[in-house]
Design an enzyme around this catalytic site. Sequence first.
Site, PDB file in Angstrom:
ATOM      1  N   ASP A  73      10.673  41.343 -74.119  1.00  0.00           N
ATOM      2  CA  ASP A  73       9.861  40.638 -73.289  1.00  0.00           C
ATOM      3  C   ASP A  73       9.641  39.205 -73.409  1.00  0.00           C
ATOM      4  O   ASP A  73       9.675  38.261 -72.638  1.00  0.00           O
ATOM      5  CB  ASP A  73       8.441  41.100 -73.010  1.00  0.00           C
ATOM      6  CG  ASP A  73       8.381  42.825 -72.577  1.00  0.00           C
ATOM      7  OD1 ASP A  73       9.536  43.309 -72.436  1.00  0.00           O
ATOM      8  OD2 ASP A  73       7.391  43.422 -72.853  1.00  0.00           O
TER       9      ASP A  73
ATOM     10  N   ASP B  16      14.470  48.120 -78.051  1.00  0.00           N
ATOM     11  CA  ASP B  16      14.218  46.631 -78.945  1.00  0.00           C
ATOM     12  C   ASP B  16      13.820  46.957 -80.414  1.00  0.00           C
ATOM     13  O   ASP B  16      14.324  46.375 -81.267  1.00  0.00           O
ATOM     14  CB  ASP B  16      13.671  45.823 -77.973  1.00  0.00           C
ATOM     15  CG  ASP B  16      12.282  46.029 -77.674  1.00  0.00           C
ATOM     16  OD1 ASP B  16      11.524  47.043 -77.783  1.00  0.00           O
ATOM     17  OD2 ASP B  16      11.618  45.105 -76.890  1.00  0.00           O
TER      18      ASP B  16
ATOM     19  N   GLU C  67      15.496  50.719 -72.474  1.00  0.00           N
ATOM     20  CA  GLU C  67      14.104  50.735 -72.526  1.00  0.00           C
ATOM     21  C   GLU C  67      13.757  51.224 -73.689  1.00  0.00           C
ATOM     22  O   GLU C  67      14.262  52.131 -74.251  1.00  0.00           O
ATOM     23  CB  GLU C  67      13.556  51.540 -71.463  1.00  0.00           C
ATOM     24  CG  GLU C  67      12.514  50.907 -70.589  1.00  0.00           C
ATOM     25  CD  GLU C  67      12.602  49.486 -70.057  1.00  0.00           C
ATOM     26  OE1 GLU C  67      12.148  48.451 -70.807  1.00  0.00           O
ATOM     27  OE2 GLU C  67      12.979  49.464 -68.818  1.00  0.00           O
TER      28      GLU C  67
HETATM   29  C1  GLA Z   1       7.154  46.883 -73.365  1.00  0.00           C
HETATM   30  C2  GLA Z   1       7.412  46.248 -74.894  1.00  0.00           C
HETATM   31  C3  GLA Z   1       8.877  45.944 -75.159  1.00  0.00           C
HETATM   32  C4  GLA Z   1       9.791  47.015 -74.882  1.00  0.00           C
HETATM   33  C5  GLA Z   1       9.464  47.845 -73.450  1.00  0.00           C
HETATM   34  C6  GLA Z   1      10.045  48.921 -73.339  1.00  0.00           C
HETATM   35  O1  GLA Z   1       7.432  46.186 -72.467  1.00  0.00           O
HETATM   36  O2  GLA Z   1       6.563  44.960 -74.872  1.00  0.00           O
HETATM   37  O3  GLA Z   1       9.075  45.129 -76.232  1.00  0.00           O
HETATM   38  O4  GLA Z   1       9.409  47.988 -75.963  1.00  0.00           O
HETATM   39  O5  GLA Z   1       8.101  48.171 -73.319  1.00  0.00           O
HETATM   40  O6  GLA Z   1      11.509  48.896 -73.329  1.00  0.00           O
END
Ligand code: GLA
Length: 386
Positions: free
Chosen positions: A173, A38, A35
């Site tokens: 995502d 990315d 988490e």
């Molecule tokens: C959101 C963002 C992702 C990622 C998550 C945390 O979902 O869209 O890119 O950074 O938070 O892991």
Amino acid sequence: MKLTIDDVRSRFVKHFDGETGSVYASPGRINLIGEHTDYNNGFVFPGAVEQGMIAEIKPNGTRNVRAYSIDLKDYVEFSLDDEAGPKATWARYIFGVCREMMALGVPVEGFNTAFAGDVPLGAGMSSSAALESTYAYALNDLWGDNKIERLELARVGQRTEHKYIGVNCGIMDQAISCLGKAGNLMRMDCRSGEIAYFPWNPKGYQLVLVNSCVKHELKGSPYNERRLQCEHVAEVIAKNHPEVKSLRDANYDMLEEVKAEITADEYKRARYVIGEVVRVLTVCDALEKGDYETVGQMMYETHYGLSKEYEVSCEELDYLNDIAKEEGVTGSRIMGGGFGGCTINLIADELVDNFKKVVSEKFEAKYGKKPVIIDVVIGDGARKLC
Ligand code: GLA
């Protein structure tokens, strides 16, 4: 997916000229671990879910997009050639995808569209990425001869978030929404884009989401600030370690060296990220050995880090995590960006029913409302339905 083609088609036909178009779908996601890694160029380990978005689309022979949100009962019309675009946030996702596909040379024409979704909004399950991926995939199919690869379609969605919504998200995502495979989790190296699928068939365990129903929205949240803090720490470390391009390349020793040059908050954020990049790889190894205890232990460590170091938890999510621990759940943590939404729980089969009952009762006793429990089924990425 509970939502069916007909749920969307019946509204599309009613709303527009009675004719049918092509229908596309893209999923929301879970993330087992990884988490806020990315955008630090680290690893993530998501899976697509059954829930997602479905959109029907039919070219209308104009330069305008006529879009109907079935769930919001809202209609917006915008021109593909008007740079400002619509005001409504939901329509800006579609507008952004159109504009970014056009920037890639896809000769997008005007269309009528209606869409609906069954990803719970604000649950940290990426309903917005599902929306972006649905349209990116559809426009590539309708006007792009399917020439654009799925990872590039994901980047179209990511640029939409950055340029049209104002959320400087990473790629996780949109990537899983475009590239997910039923029955598989997907480890992604967010620097190289390299992907590895891991069959998700945990003998004796299940994944269950518990939605706190505290609405999380990244727009306007401290998400962008977290990203800036990470980037700043990486820059400071790079002064003495030029090989460090992002926190993915850093280690705890390097962080200690710069402790006096960064703020206390930045120090905590970076500690979390450095640990999380390693945890993803630990989990992948453990999974290959069928060692679910280690997977679970890493999930609890992630929760601790997200709560105390990255500070993206809230009281309700910490409470859900405490209950999971008390009830012997193997692993539990906040899922997604944080600030609300779900916990993801890895639970031994024999404990599942009792956990669901106890977590509902205790949460309701404390907060006056039941959490929503979702059994995870790993589904497919973006696709044409008909
Ligand atoms: C959101 C963002 C992702 C990622 C998550 C945390 O979902 O869209 O890119 O950074 O938070 O892991």
